[in-house]
Design an enzyme around this catalytic site. Structure first.
Site, PDB file in Angstrom:
ATOM      1  CD  GLU A   1     -18.854 -58.972  -7.579  1.00  0.00           C
ATOM      2  OE1 GLU A   1     -19.093 -58.918  -6.352  1.00  0.00           O
ATOM      3  OE2 GLU A   1     -17.982 -58.261  -8.136  1.00  0.00           O
TER       4      GLU A   1
ATOM      5  CG  ASP B   1     -11.560 -52.252 -10.258  1.00  0.00           C
ATOM      6  OD1 ASP B   1     -11.166 -51.435  -9.406  1.00  0.00           O
ATOM      7  OD2 ASP B   1     -12.593 -52.091 -10.933  1.00  0.00           O
TER       8      ASP B   1
END
Length: 258
Positions: free
Chosen positions: A117, A160
């Site tokens: 992330e 994703d």
């Protein structure tokens, strides 16, 4: 590239489609007493509060997990509902698990997880939400290239991205082909939006279908979150789909169509 925050969209119809299939696959893979690697390229914060101001601003969860719960779209013993129950037992009735916490529900001692992330605030929240995973504050595509093939070799990767960078549509087929060459036993799971006004996702999926003729495509349609919103559905493409996934995807698609 760093502006997207999923809290505004957590639990929406696309999340329901993606997370129901992801939970089903992780449940299936962890039935075998063999260690597993889980890799996620765009992890987000991992845990969301559907009662937060951000989530209530869009109210997208009402058309996703809210509608599924009120309409009993998924039985209580469905893998996603089991993970949701576990997270709410620990974090409260308005909690919703992102894919890292869904994975955490299923992963066992001896399994490994790599989560990337890049957004600073989302990464900090992810570090608070998950345990036992290796966190990477870097570009998720670069992380995936660096850690594959993983140890253990058996495992699943979820790709994703937010698709704010439109070039991702063109780059992803090559990226997945590279990963598949290095990690030919990995279950590679790509989520993508189904859009009303551009054909970028259609070209991407057609390219993937040619590169991976045995891959599984699952698409569902739903009304846009608000008038004029471009996303009208959710898509999943799976390289090396687990046995039985096609039946589960068809069952879920029928629920959405109903």
């Amino acid at each position: 590239m760093l502006s997207y925050q999923h809290i505004y969209h957590a639990g929406n119809a696309a999340d329901l489609h993606k997370h129901a299939l992801l939970a089903w696959m992780l449940d299936y893979l962890t039935r075998k007493d063999k260690p597993l690697s889980y890799i996620e390229t765009h992890a987000g914060r991992g845990l969301y509060d559907l009662a937060s101001a951000e989530a209530r601003k869009t109210a997208e969860a009402e058309a996703g997990i809210g509608r599924a719960e009120s309409g009993q779209w998924l039985p209580p013993d469905h893998p996603l509902m089991r993970a949701l129950h576990d997270v709410r037992q620990r974090h409260g009735a308005s909690a919703y698990p992102g894919s890292p916490l869904i994975a955490q529900h299923f992963l066992r001692p001896g399994d490994t997880a790599h989560l990337a992330e890049l957004h600073p605030a989302e990464h900090d929240a992810l570090a608070q939400a998950v345990r036992g995973a290796k966190l990477h504050r870097q570009d998720g595509f670069a992380m995936a290239q660096a850690v594959t093939p993983p140890t253990p070799r058996r495992g699943l990767m979820l790709v994703d991205p937010s698709y704010e960078v439109k070039a991702d549509y063109g780059a992803i087929p090559g990226f997945l082909s590279d990963i598949a060459r290095k990690w030919n036993v990995g279950v590679l799971v790509l989520w993508y939006p189904v859009l009303s006004d551009i054909n970028l996702q259609t070209t991407m999926v057609d390219t993937l279908g040619t590169a991976f003729p045995d891959g599984l495509k699952s698409e569902v349609r739903f009304p846009p979150a608000k008038p004029g919103h471009g996303m009208v559905g959710s898509g999943i493409f799976v390289v090396n789909p687990p046995w039985g996934l096609a039946d589960e995807a068809a069952r879920l698609a029928a629920v959405f169509a109903g």
